[in-house]
Motif scaffolding. Structure first.
Motif, mmCIF file in Angstrom:
data_model
loop_
_atom_site.group_PDB
_atom_site.id
_atom_site.type_symbol
_atom_site.label_atom_id
_atom_site.label_comp_id
_atom_site.label_asym_id
_atom_site.label_seq_id
_atom_site.Cartn_x
_atom_site.Cartn_y
_atom_site.Cartn_z
ATOM 1 N N LYS A 121 -8.965 -0.246 3.632
ATOM 2 C CA LYS A 121 -9.357 1.102 4.068
ATOM 3 C C LYS A 121 -8.577 1.530 5.320
ATOM 4 O O LYS A 121 -8.097 2.667 5.404
ATOM 5 N N ASP A 122 -8.433 0.605 6.278
ATOM 6 C CA ASP A 122 -7.690 0.922 7.508
ATOM 7 C C ASP A 122 -6.218 1.166 7.203
ATOM 8 O O ASP A 122 -5.607 2.079 7.777
ATOM 9 N N ILE A 123 -5.653 0.378 6.310
ATOM 10 C CA ILE A 123 -4.247 0.526 5.947
ATOM 11 C C ILE A 123 -4.017 1.879 5.268
ATOM 12 O O ILE A 123 -3.087 2.615 5.601
ATOM 13 N N ILE A 124 -4.907 2.223 4.350
ATOM 14 C CA ILE A 124 -4.771 3.494 3.630
ATOM 15 C C ILE A 124 -4.917 4.669 4.607
ATOM 16 O O ILE A 124 -4.181 5.646 4.518
ATOM 17 N N ALA A 125 -5.845 4.546 5.545
ATOM 18 C CA ALA A 125 -6.045 5.618 6.525
ATOM 19 C C ALA A 125 -4.768 5.906 7.315
ATOM 20 O O ALA A 125 -4.493 7.059 7.669
ATOM 21 N N LYS A 126 -3.965 4.885 7.554
ATOM 22 C CA LYS A 126 -2.709 5.070 8.274
ATOM 23 C C LYS A 126 -1.662 5.757 7.407
ATOM 24 O O LYS A 126 -0.722 6.363 7.928
ATOM 25 N N ALA A 157 0.835 -1.204 0.000
ATOM 26 C CA ALA A 157 0.000 0.000 0.000
ATOM 27 C C ALA A 157 0.865 1.248 0.000
ATOM 28 O O ALA A 157 0.559 2.228 -0.689
ATOM 29 N N LYS A 158 1.971 1.214 0.735
ATOM 30 C CA LYS A 158 2.878 2.365 0.782
ATOM 31 C C LYS A 158 3.464 2.621 -0.601
ATOM 32 O O LYS A 158 3.561 3.774 -1.037
ATOM 33 N N LYS A 159 3.839 1.560 -1.318
ATOM 34 C CA LYS A 159 4.364 1.709 -2.683
ATOM 35 C C LYS A 159 3.325 2.378 -3.580
ATOM 36 O O LYS A 159 3.654 3.258 -4.373
ATOM 37 N N VAL A 160 2.071 1.929 -3.464
ATOM 38 C CA VAL A 160 0.997 2.489 -4.288
ATOM 39 C C VAL A 160 0.801 3.964 -3.962
ATOM 40 O O VAL A 160 0.743 4.807 -4.866
ATOM 41 N N VAL A 161 0.717 4.296 -2.676
ATOM 42 C CA VAL A 161 0.504 5.689 -2.261
ATOM 43 C C VAL A 161 1.676 6.552 -2.717
ATOM 44 O O VAL A 161 1.480 7.650 -3.266
ATOM 45 N N ASP A 162 2.900 6.059 -2.530
ATOM 46 C CA ASP A 162 4.086 6.819 -2.921
ATOM 47 C C ASP A 162 4.163 7.049 -4.428
ATOM 48 O O ASP A 162 4.765 8.017 -4.894
ATOM 49 N N SER A 163 3.552 6.148 -5.204
ATOM 50 C CA SER A 163 3.601 6.282 -6.666
ATOM 51 C C SER A 163 2.647 7.363 -7.190
ATOM 52 O O SER A 163 2.727 7.755 -8.349
ATOM 53 N N ASN A 178 -8.513 6.488 -6.094
ATOM 54 C CA ASN A 178 -7.335 6.230 -6.928
ATOM 55 C C ASN A 178 -6.494 5.075 -6.395
ATOM 56 O O ASN A 178 -5.834 4.371 -7.156
ATOM 57 N N ILE A 179 -6.530 4.883 -5.082
ATOM 58 C CA ILE A 179 -5.675 3.871 -4.446
ATOM 59 C C ILE A 179 -6.309 2.482 -4.494
ATOM 60 O O ILE A 179 -5.639 1.491 -4.803
ATOM 61 N N MET A 180 -7.600 2.393 -4.184
ATOM 62 C CA MET A 180 -8.275 1.088 -4.067
ATOM 63 C C MET A 180 -8.134 0.201 -5.314
ATOM 64 O O MET A 180 -7.815 -0.985 -5.175
ATOM 65 N N PRO A 191 0.743 13.841 -4.647
ATOM 66 C CA PRO A 191 0.027 14.140 -3.401
ATOM 67 C C PRO A 191 -1.463 14.444 -3.589
ATOM 68 O O PRO A 191 -2.286 13.988 -2.798
ATOM 69 N N GLU A 192 -1.826 15.158 -4.624
ATOM 70 C CA GLU A 192 -3.237 15.495 -4.830
ATOM 71 C C GLU A 192 -4.071 14.304 -5.312
ATOM 72 O O GLU A 192 -5.299 14.347 -5.283
ATOM 73 N N GLU A 193 -3.409 13.223 -5.754
ATOM 74 C CA GLU A 193 -4.114 12.030 -6.234
ATOM 75 C C GLU A 193 -4.270 10.969 -5.149
ATOM 76 O O GLU A 193 -4.853 9.916 -5.391
ATOM 77 N N ARG A 194 -3.754 11.222 -3.976
ATOM 78 C CA ARG A 194 -3.769 10.225 -2.895
ATOM 79 C C ARG A 194 -5.126 10.201 -2.195
ATOM 80 O O ARG A 194 -5.271 10.632 -1.057
ATOM 81 N N VAL A 195 -6.113 9.655 -2.911
ATOM 82 C CA VAL A 195 -7.464 9.497 -2.378
ATOM 83 C C VAL A 195 -7.909 8.057 -2.618
ATOM 84 O O VAL A 195 -7.378 7.368 -3.501
#
Length: 142
Positions: A135-140, A102-108, A118-120, A111-115
Motif C-alpha cells: 500500500k505504501d509503495i503504491i501510494a508513492k 510495482a512500477k511495472k504493474v502501474v505502468d502496464s 486493480n494493482i494489489m 491511467p483510469e485503471e490505476r487504483v
C-alpha cells in the motif's frame, strides 16, 4: 533441503529429531498443516500447500515473538524456528526491487485503471513481494 513432499519431510524429521529438535518440530508442524489441507480438500499435496502453510506458520511465530518481547520472555527458540522455516518461504524482494515491480504493474495499466483494487492482485502474484509494504509503495507511485 529434501524433496517437498509430506513423506520426504517426515523421513527427514525422523532422521534429525535427535540432532536438530527445532527443525524436527518445524517439519512436524509443516507436514501436519499440509496434511490438514489435503484431508479437508481430499487431494494430494502441492508445493503451494507447503508455501501457504509455511507463510501461515511464519506469521504465527512472528506474532508470538512480539507477544514474548512485550513480556520480556526469551525468543531465541522461536527465532531459530523462523530460520528453519526460511527454507520453505520465497526469498523476499528488496525494497528497491518491490518498487521496480510495482512500477511495472502501474505502468502496464491505463491511467483510469490505476487504483488499489486493480494493482494489489497483480502484486500478490509476484513471488517474494511483501504485501504489507504494498500500500505504501503504491501510494508513492499513483
Amino acid at each position: 533441503m529434501s524433496e517437498l513432499t509430506m513423506k520426504a519431510l517426515t523421513k527427514e524429521r525422523l532422521e534429525i529429531r535427535k540432532t536438530n529438535p527445532i527443525r524436527s518440530s518445524v517439519l512436524l508442524r509443516l507436514v501436519n498443516a499440509v496434511k490438514n489441507i489435503t484431508i479437508d480438500e481430499r487431494r494430494e499435496e502441492t508445493p503451494e500447500d507447503f508455501l501457504k502453510s509455511a507463510k501461515k506458520m511464519q506469521s504465527e511465530i512472528l506474532s508470538t515473538i512480539e507477544d514474548y518481547k512485550k513480556g520480556h520472555a526469551d525468543t531465541s527458540e522461536l527465532e531459530q524456528e523462523l530460520k528453519e522455516l526460511a527454507d520453505f518461504l520465497p526469498t523476499m524482494l528488496s525494497p528497491e526491487a518491490m518498487m521496480e515491480e510495482a512500477k511495472k504493474v502501474v505502468d502496464s495499466l491505463a491511467p483510469e485503471e490505476r487504483v488499489l483494487k486493480n494493482i494489489m492482485p497483480k502484486l500478490k502474484a509476484i513471488e517474494g513481494f511483501d504485501m504489507k509494504a504494498a500500500k505504501d509503495i503504491i501510494a508513492k507511485l499513483i
